[in-house]
Design a protein around this motif. Structure first.
Motif, mmCIF file in Angstrom:
data_model
loop_
_atom_site.group_PDB
_atom_site.id
_atom_site.type_symbol
_atom_site.label_atom_id
_atom_site.label_comp_id
_atom_site.label_asym_id
_atom_site.label_seq_id
_atom_site.Cartn_x
_atom_site.Cartn_y
_atom_site.Cartn_z
ATOM 1 N N ARG A 1 -12.632 24.308 -11.470
ATOM 2 C CA ARG A 1 -12.742 22.865 -11.679
ATOM 3 C C ARG A 1 -14.097 22.345 -11.178
ATOM 4 O O ARG A 1 -14.689 21.452 -11.774
ATOM 5 C CB ARG A 1 -11.590 22.141 -10.988
ATOM 6 C CG ARG A 1 -10.243 22.373 -11.683
ATOM 7 C CD ARG A 1 -9.134 21.510 -11.101
ATOM 8 N NE ARG A 1 -7.927 21.609 -11.907
ATOM 9 C CZ ARG A 1 -6.944 22.488 -11.686
ATOM 10 N NH1 ARG A 1 -7.041 23.333 -10.661
ATOM 11 N NH2 ARG A 1 -5.885 22.515 -12.471
ATOM 12 N N ARG A 2 -14.580 22.919 -10.068
ATOM 13 C CA ARG A 2 -15.880 22.487 -9.560
ATOM 14 C C ARG A 2 -17.029 22.947 -10.456
ATOM 15 O O ARG A 2 -18.070 22.315 -10.507
ATOM 16 C CB ARG A 2 -16.078 23.002 -8.132
ATOM 17 C CG ARG A 2 -15.148 22.354 -7.102
ATOM 18 C CD ARG A 2 -15.528 22.773 -5.676
ATOM 19 N NE ARG A 2 -14.614 22.188 -4.710
ATOM 20 C CZ ARG A 2 -13.657 22.862 -4.085
ATOM 21 N NH1 ARG A 2 -13.503 24.154 -4.330
ATOM 22 N NH2 ARG A 2 -12.868 22.272 -3.215
ATOM 23 N N TRP A 3 -16.822 24.081 -11.127
ATOM 24 C CA TRP A 3 -17.864 24.582 -12.027
ATOM 25 C C TRP A 3 -17.875 23.837 -13.357
ATOM 26 O O TRP A 3 -18.849 23.924 -14.101
ATOM 27 C CB TRP A 3 -17.635 26.069 -12.290
ATOM 28 C CG TRP A 3 -18.149 26.949 -11.188
ATOM 29 C CD1 TRP A 3 -18.773 26.564 -10.034
ATOM 30 C CD2 TRP A 3 -18.083 28.370 -11.158
ATOM 31 N NE1 TRP A 3 -19.092 27.668 -9.285
ATOM 32 C CE2 TRP A 3 -18.685 28.791 -9.949
ATOM 33 C CE3 TRP A 3 -17.578 29.338 -12.027
ATOM 34 C CZ2 TRP A 3 -18.802 30.135 -9.599
ATOM 35 C CZ3 TRP A 3 -17.682 30.679 -11.673
ATOM 36 C CH2 TRP A 3 -18.288 31.070 -10.474
ATOM 37 N N ARG A 4 -16.810 23.131 -13.673
ATOM 38 C CA ARG A 4 -16.741 22.401 -14.943
ATOM 39 C C ARG A 4 -17.903 21.412 -15.031
ATOM 40 O O ARG A 4 -18.158 20.627 -14.132
ATOM 41 C CB ARG A 4 -15.417 21.647 -15.006
ATOM 42 C CG ARG A 4 -15.311 20.680 -16.161
ATOM 43 C CD ARG A 4 -14.464 21.220 -17.295
ATOM 44 N NE ARG A 4 -14.329 20.199 -18.310
ATOM 45 C CZ ARG A 4 -15.137 20.091 -19.350
ATOM 46 N NH1 ARG A 4 -16.128 20.937 -19.523
ATOM 47 N NH2 ARG A 4 -14.968 19.134 -20.244
ATOM 48 N N GLY A 5 -18.650 21.464 -16.135
ATOM 49 C CA GLY A 5 -19.776 20.561 -16.322
ATOM 50 C C GLY A 5 -21.118 21.129 -15.912
ATOM 51 O O GLY A 5 -22.165 20.521 -16.166
#
Length: 516
Positions: free
Chosen positions: A72-76
């Motif tokens: 989720r933190r890597w999303r984007g």
């Protein structure tokens, strides 16, 4: 240095992106052979090796696990940033500090023709295509090759030494290796391609390069034929040592490692992760991959082992050994490699399947060694029942003949005004012939630009405006040597290539150029 088994939470990047890793035994990533004879090598050792000394392929001794929070933190993240995050899991900072790694990746991917490096095409009826072909040679190989060559050059400059790269290619790898390494002072590249079995653009990307460190051979045989003398050369330990001989095929772990990134990128962008509840199970993504040497699908299997819920589909052309292996357990080469409209996957020896077998067998190097040596000796093997069961659970497959490739190219154009290359069409055939499960997102890997396969595009009755960089190839001078086929062709090719490697080495030792 040994550390406690368990979960290590490492802070990464200035913006407080964290990754949860599970290691067993060592704080520093180490590598071993799939055949059990080598352990404890570091990334630099593996980068400069190709095949392991015992004939196996290098893999991490422990595979990091990616937590849902990390994903989720890597999303984007941009594609370049994601490549750095993935590479940092497998390259200790003691070897390449984080800041240096960022610079190397940024430089490697700076020449791609789209700002985002890779691009997603969202077409009709859920046909979502991940375009990986925006590098110099218009093929997905450029993504991993440019990074790998930068890593090589980084260590060569630090150590003030040279290396010689020996590459056999089914079409795209050779051109990518040449374009990535051309002009580098510490690296010579020797490439062998199957004459008459690749497209004109693929060939011109290789033979039009006149840099002094590039040496190209056109062999009268298939890509699997080429692999035989190359394996013999890599088995010559004195030759390997004296000339720092190495491979840039997907035998090289670094190539597979960088390819992990586009599976993770596809998952972050297309799985629907952003819509999932924080405490809910991660959504699944189906990824369909055109498959030849199986490096790309092996990367997908590794990513799946790292914790991503991927449903993997390997699609092949008439050279269907991967399909037969998964469907029936028959890991046997056909008598000959069939020439198809998708030449880059005209392969009967999918050597990266060894990595997949090793993972599924719980890293049992002895079993892998027995099976792969039998396969290399007799060109056939039957998977043990337990391995076949695990493989068929991990991977789905399909096979597409040339008429299916053309049908898919035409249908995609009619529906979307979008031209697929024949390899990408091998994957996209699955979209038109396999029902789409409700709630399951799909991604189709586009491995090359249709500009490289003009004859196939024309055979499908389609038109495509060739980019200027492709048209310009016809105006360039060429240089290459022929490897003719005779009764003793394998030994003759081996001798010719050894002579080239030794002659180039002598010229470099004397500080001179090779070509006059």
């Amino acid at each position: 240095m040994k550390c406690l088994r368990g979960i290590i939470i490492c802070a990464m990047m200035s913006q407080s992106v964290y990754v949860t890793l599970v290691f067993a035994g060592f704080c520093v990533m180490r590598y071993c052979s799939t055949r059990g004879g080598v352990r404890g090598w570091d990334f630099r050792d593996v980068l400069f090796s190709g095949y392991a000394p015992d004939g196996g392929m290098f893999m991490p001794e422990s595979v990091p696990e990616l937590s849902p929070d990390t994903l989720r933190r890597w999303r984007g993240l941009s594609y370049c940033r994601l490549v750095v995050e993935v590479a940092a899991l497998f390259i200790p900072a003691q070897l390449i500090p984080r800041d240096d790694l960022q610079v190397l990746v940024d430089e490697a991917l700076s020449g791609f023709s789209v700002p985002e490096v890779v691009r997603i095409a969202r077409l009709k009826d859920g046909l979502t295509v991940l375009e990986l072909f925006h590098g110099d040679t218009l093929a997905f190989k450029d993504l991993a090759m440019t990074c790998t060559v930068r890593f090589l050059n980084y260590f060569l400059q630090k150590d003030n030494r040279r290396a010689t790269v020996l590459v056999g290619t089914s079409g795209d790898t050779g051109g990518s290796a040449i374009q990535s390494a051309r002009g580098l002072p510490g690296l010579d590249v020797v490439v062998v391609y199957p004459r008459g079995r690749i497209t004109s653009v693929q060939e011109k990307h290789m033979i039009s390069c006149l840099d002094d460190n590039v040496h190209v051979f056109a062999a009268d045989g298939s890509s699997d034929d080429i692999d035989r003398p190359l394996r013999r050369l890599f088995a010559d330990t004195e030759l390997v040592k004296s000339h720092s001989l190495m491979s840039l095929n997907s035998v090289n772990w670094s190539r597979v490692m960088i390819q992990l990134a586009h599976f993770i990128y596809a998952y972050l962008e297309l799985s629907g992760l952003e819509e999932a509840e924080a405490d809910a199970a991660l959504p699944e993504l189906e990824v369909v991959v055109p498959t030849g040497g199986a490096g790309n699908i092996a990367a997908g299997c590794i990513v799946k082992q790292m914790g991503l819920p991927l449903k993997l589909v390997a699609m092949v052309n008439s050279n269907d050994i991967v399909h037969r292996t998964v469907a029936t357990g028959d890991f046997s080469m056909a008598a000959n490699v069939t020439q198809t409209l998708a030449p880059a996957i005209d392969i009967q020896d999918p050597y990266n399947m060894e990595r997949v077998f090793w993972m599924l067998l719980g890293r049992d190097g002895a079993s892998v060694k027995t099976m792969m040596e039998e396969f290399q000796r007799s060109r056939r093997s039957s998977l043990p029942e337990n391995l076949h069961k695990l493989l068929s659970q991990r991977l789905s497959t399909g096979t597409v003949r040339d008429d299916g490739i053309l049908e898919t190219m035409r249908r995609c154009w009619e529906d979307n005004r979008y031209v697929l290359c024949p390899h990408s069409a091998v994957a996209a055939w699955h979209h038109y012939h396999c029902p789409h499960s409700a709630g399951l997102n799909r991604c189709y890997i586009a491995t090359a630009s249709p500009a490289k396969f003009e004859a196939a595009v024309q055979k499908a009755g389609l038109t495509f405006d060739l980019p200027e960089e492709v048209l310009a190839l016809d105006r360039l001078p060429t240089r290459y040597q022929n490897l003719e086929r005779n009764l003793n062709w394998c030994k003759d090719w081996e001798d010719r290539l050894r002579e080239c490697i030794q002659s180039v080495g002598a010229a470099r030792k004397n500080g001179g150029t090779f070509y006059t």
